[in-house]
Design a protein around this motif. Structure first.
Motif, PDB file in Angstrom:
ATOM      1  N   TYR A  73      53.300 -53.319  -2.771  1.00 22.04           N
ATOM      2  CA  TYR A  73      53.273 -52.302  -3.833  1.00 22.04           C
ATOM      3  C   TYR A  73      54.454 -51.345  -3.706  1.00 22.04           C
ATOM      4  O   TYR A  73      55.083 -50.985  -4.709  1.00 22.04           O
ATOM      5  CB  TYR A  73      51.965 -51.510  -3.802  1.00 22.04           C
ATOM      6  N   LEU A  74      54.752 -50.920  -2.483  1.00 22.88           N
ATOM      7  CA  LEU A  74      55.880 -50.003  -2.284  1.00 22.88           C
ATOM      8  C   LEU A  74      57.210 -50.675  -2.604  1.00 22.88           C
ATOM      9  O   LEU A  74      58.105 -50.045  -3.172  1.00 22.88           O
ATOM     10  CB  LEU A  74      55.886 -49.473  -0.849  1.00 22.88           C
ATOM     11  N   MET A  75      57.356 -51.937  -2.242  1.00 19.46           N
ATOM     12  CA  MET A  75      58.613 -52.635  -2.545  1.00 19.46           C
ATOM     13  C   MET A  75      58.810 -52.774  -4.051  1.00 19.46           C
ATOM     14  O   MET A  75      59.902 -52.499  -4.565  1.00 19.46           O
ATOM     15  CB  MET A  75      58.643 -54.009  -1.875  1.00 19.46           C
ATOM     16  N   VAL A  76      57.784 -53.190  -4.748  1.00 18.91           N
ATOM     17  CA  VAL A  76      57.903 -53.363  -6.206  1.00 18.91           C
ATOM     18  C   VAL A  76      58.123 -52.019  -6.893  1.00 18.91           C
ATOM     19  O   VAL A  76      59.017 -51.875  -7.740  1.00 18.91           O
ATOM     20  CB  VAL A  76      56.644 -54.079  -6.761  1.00 18.91           C
ATOM     21  N   GLY A  77      57.326 -51.018  -6.530  1.00 20.07           N
ATOM     22  CA  GLY A  77      57.498 -49.695  -7.133  1.00 20.07           C
ATOM     23  C   GLY A  77      58.847 -49.084  -6.817  1.00 20.07           C
ATOM     24  O   GLY A  77      59.469 -48.435  -7.661  1.00 20.07           O
ATOM     25  N   GLY A  78      59.330 -49.288  -5.601  1.00 13.31           N
ATOM     26  CA  GLY A  78      60.636 -48.759  -5.224  1.00 13.31           C
ATOM     27  C   GLY A  78      61.772 -49.405  -5.992  1.00 13.31           C
ATOM     28  O   GLY A  78      62.711 -48.729  -6.424  1.00 13.31           O
ATOM     29  N   VAL A  79      61.696 -50.709  -6.176  1.00 12.20           N
ATOM     30  CA  VAL A  79      62.740 -51.395  -6.941  1.00 12.20           C
ATOM     31  C   VAL A  79      62.722 -50.940  -8.398  1.00 12.20           C
ATOM     32  O   VAL A  79      63.781 -50.682  -8.985  1.00 12.20           O
ATOM     33  CB  VAL A  79      62.564 -52.930  -6.834  1.00 12.20           C
ATOM     34  N   VAL A  80      61.544 -50.814  -8.964  1.00 10.52           N
ATOM     35  CA  VAL A  80      61.455 -50.356 -10.363  1.00 10.52           C
ATOM     36  C   VAL A  80      62.012 -48.939 -10.493  1.00 10.52           C
ATOM     37  O   VAL A  80      62.798 -48.652 -11.410  1.00 10.52           O
ATOM     38  CB  VAL A  80      59.984 -50.430 -10.856  1.00 10.52           C
ATOM     39  N   ALA A  81      61.636 -48.044  -9.569  1.00 15.29           N
ATOM     40  CA  ALA A  81      62.129 -46.666  -9.632  1.00 15.29           C
ATOM     41  C   ALA A  81      63.644 -46.615  -9.457  1.00 15.29           C
ATOM     42  O   ALA A  81      64.332 -45.868 -10.156  1.00 15.29           O
ATOM     43  CB  ALA A  81      61.450 -45.813  -8.567  1.00 15.29           C
ATOM     44  N   ALA A  82      64.191 -47.404  -8.542  1.00 10.38           N
ATOM     45  CA  ALA A  82      65.635 -47.409  -8.320  1.00 10.38           C
ATOM     46  C   ALA A  82      66.392 -47.941  -9.533  1.00 10.38           C
ATOM     47  O   ALA A  82      67.430 -47.394  -9.919  1.00 10.38           O
ATOM     48  CB  ALA A  82      65.976 -48.224  -7.076  1.00 10.38           C
ATOM     49  N   VAL A  83      65.880 -48.982 -10.147  1.00 11.66           N
ATOM     50  CA  VAL A  83      66.549 -49.552 -11.334  1.00 11.66           C
ATOM     51  C   VAL A  83      66.474 -48.576 -12.507  1.00 11.66           C
ATOM     52  O   VAL A  83      67.485 -48.341 -13.192  1.00 11.66           O
ATOM     53  CB  VAL A  83      65.930 -50.922 -11.697  1.00 11.66           C
ATOM     54  N   VAL A  84      65.319 -47.989 -12.739  1.00 12.57           N
ATOM     55  CA  VAL A  84      65.183 -47.016 -13.834  1.00 12.57           C
ATOM     56  C   VAL A  84      66.087 -45.813 -13.584  1.00 12.57           C
ATOM     57  O   VAL A  84      66.791 -45.347 -14.488  1.00 12.57           O
ATOM     58  CB  VAL A  84      63.708 -46.578 -14.004  1.00 12.57           C
ATOM     59  N   GLY A  85      66.102 -45.303 -12.357  1.00 12.70           N
ATOM     60  CA  GLY A  85      66.975 -44.177 -12.033  1.00 12.70           C
ATOM     61  C   GLY A  85      68.445 -44.522 -12.166  1.00 12.70           C
ATOM     62  O   GLY A  85      69.245 -43.703 -12.622  1.00 12.70           O
ATOM     63  N   GLY A  86      68.828 -45.738 -11.774  1.00 12.34           N
ATOM     64  CA  GLY A  86      70.222 -46.155 -11.911  1.00 12.34           C
ATOM     65  C   GLY A  86      70.656 -46.265 -13.363  1.00 12.34           C
ATOM     66  O   GLY A  86      71.750 -45.828 -13.723  1.00 12.34           O
ATOM     67  N   ILE A  87      69.800 -46.827 -14.187  1.00 10.60           N
ATOM     68  CA  ILE A  87      70.119 -46.932 -15.621  1.00 10.60           C
ATOM     69  C   ILE A  87      70.174 -45.546 -16.250  1.00 10.60           C
ATOM     70  O   ILE A  87      71.066 -45.251 -17.055  1.00 10.60           O
ATOM     71  CB  ILE A  87      69.087 -47.833 -16.328  1.00 10.60           C
ATOM     72  N   TRP A  88      69.244 -44.686 -15.883  1.00 11.01           N
ATOM     73  CA  TRP A  88      69.207 -43.317 -16.406  1.00 11.01           C
ATOM     74  C   TRP A  88      70.455 -42.552 -15.989  1.00 11.01           C
ATOM     75  O   TRP A  88      71.074 -41.874 -16.805  1.00 11.01           O
ATOM     76  CB  TRP A  88      67.955 -42.638 -15.905  1.00 11.01           C
ATOM     77  N   ASN A  89      70.864 -42.682 -14.735  1.00  9.24           N
ATOM     78  CA  ASN A  89      72.065 -42.002 -14.249  1.00  9.24           C
ATOM     79  C   ASN A  89      73.306 -42.525 -14.960  1.00  9.24           C
ATOM     80  O   ASN A  89      74.192 -41.754 -15.337  1.00  9.24           O
ATOM     81  CB  ASN A  89      72.200 -42.180 -12.740  1.00  9.24           C
ATOM     82  N   HIS A  90      73.371 -43.844 -15.160  1.00  8.65           N
ATOM     83  CA  HIS A  90      74.535 -44.423 -15.849  1.00  8.65           C
ATOM     84  C   HIS A  90      74.631 -43.914 -17.287  1.00  8.65           C
ATOM     85  O   HIS A  90      75.721 -43.591 -17.762  1.00  8.65           O
ATOM     86  CB  HIS A  90      74.437 -45.947 -15.831  1.00  8.65           C
ATOM     87  N   SER A  91      73.494 -43.804 -17.958  1.00 13.11           N
ATOM     88  CA  SER A  91      73.529 -43.309 -19.339  1.00 13.11           C
ATOM     89  C   SER A  91      73.914 -41.831 -19.387  1.00 13.11           C
ATOM     90  O   SER A  91      74.616 -41.399 -20.306  1.00 13.11           O
ATOM     91  CB  SER A  91      72.184 -43.534 -20.022  1.00 13.11           C
ATOM     92  N   GLN A  92      73.485 -41.052 -18.398  1.00 18.35           N
ATOM     93  CA  GLN A  92      73.876 -39.635 -18.350  1.00 18.35           C
ATOM     94  C   GLN A  92      75.367 -39.471 -18.095  1.00 18.35           C
ATOM     95  O   GLN A  92      76.030 -38.645 -18.719  1.00 18.35           O
ATOM     96  CB  GLN A  92      73.091 -38.907 -17.249  1.00 18.35           C
ATOM     97  N   GLU A  93      75.902 -40.265 -17.168  1.00 18.03           N
ATOM     98  CA  GLU A  93      77.332 -40.173 -16.879  1.00 18.03           C
ATOM     99  C   GLU A  93      78.166 -40.628 -18.073  1.00 18.03           C
ATOM    100  O   GLU A  93      79.217 -40.055 -18.357  1.00 18.03           O
ATOM    101  CB  GLU A  93      77.678 -41.029 -15.649  1.00 18.03           C
ATOM    102  N   LYS A  94      77.693 -41.642 -18.783  1.00 17.83           N
ATOM    103  CA  LYS A  94      78.416 -42.130 -19.966  1.00 17.83           C
ATOM    104  C   LYS A  94      78.396 -41.072 -21.068  1.00 17.83           C
ATOM    105  O   LYS A  94      79.381 -40.886 -21.775  1.00 17.83           O
ATOM    106  CB  LYS A  94      77.787 -43.423 -20.460  1.00 17.83           C
ATOM    107  N   ARG A  95      77.262 -40.363 -21.201  1.00 17.03           N
ATOM    108  CA  ARG A  95      77.152 -39.324 -22.230  1.00 17.03           C
ATOM    109  C   ARG A  95      78.060 -38.151 -21.941  1.00 17.03           C
ATOM    110  O   ARG A  95      78.667 -37.569 -22.841  1.00 17.03           O
ATOM    111  CB  ARG A  95      75.711 -38.843 -22.312  1.00 17.03           C
ATOM    112  N   LEU A  96      78.177 -37.769 -20.643  1.00 14.70           N
ATOM    113  CA  LEU A  96      79.012 -36.623 -20.286  1.00 14.70           C
ATOM    114  C   LEU A  96      80.499 -36.963 -20.280  1.00 14.70           C
ATOM    115  O   LEU A  96      81.324 -36.086 -20.480  1.00 14.70           O
ATOM    116  CB  LEU A  96      78.610 -36.090 -18.910  1.00 14.70           C
TER     117      LEU A  96
END
Length: 97
Positions: A73-96
């Motif tokens: 559960y921790l491995m799956v949840g961690g991968v999902v959180a890391a991917v979502v955070g990475g995509i979110w960070n990339h979209s924020q950097e692209k916007r700025l």
């Protein structure tokens, strides 16, 4: 240079109010980008802890179900959180930028 001149030239562009709001001339805060980076850090840490729990569960003589399930559960949840955070960070950097 007087004290007032130094304040106006060097400190005023970065001045913030006590609530954290930006005064005129201060650079834009990127709080969502900070949350995205925090989500990546927490996700990668959760994945590593889950991997450790799963390794402990499988290294014993008999498979320990509870630690193994928690590790998965921790491995799956961690991968999902890391991917979502990475995509979110990339979209924020692209916007700025």
């Amino acid at each position: 240079m007087t004290g007032g001149d130094a304040f106006g030239r060097y400190l005023l562009p970065y001045a913030r109010t006590l609530s954290g709001a930006i005064c005129a001339g201060a650079p834009e805060r990127n709080d969502e980008g900070m949350l995205a980076r925090l989500l990546v850090a927490v996700g990668v840490t959760a994945w590593a802890v889950g991997f450790t729990f799963y390794g402990i569960a499988t290294s014993t003589y008999e498979f320990y179900d509870r630690a193994g399930d928690l590790g998965i559960y921790l491995m799956v949840g961690g991968v999902v959180a890391a991917v979502v955070g990475g995509i979110w960070n990339h979209s924020q950097e692209k916007r700025l930028g």
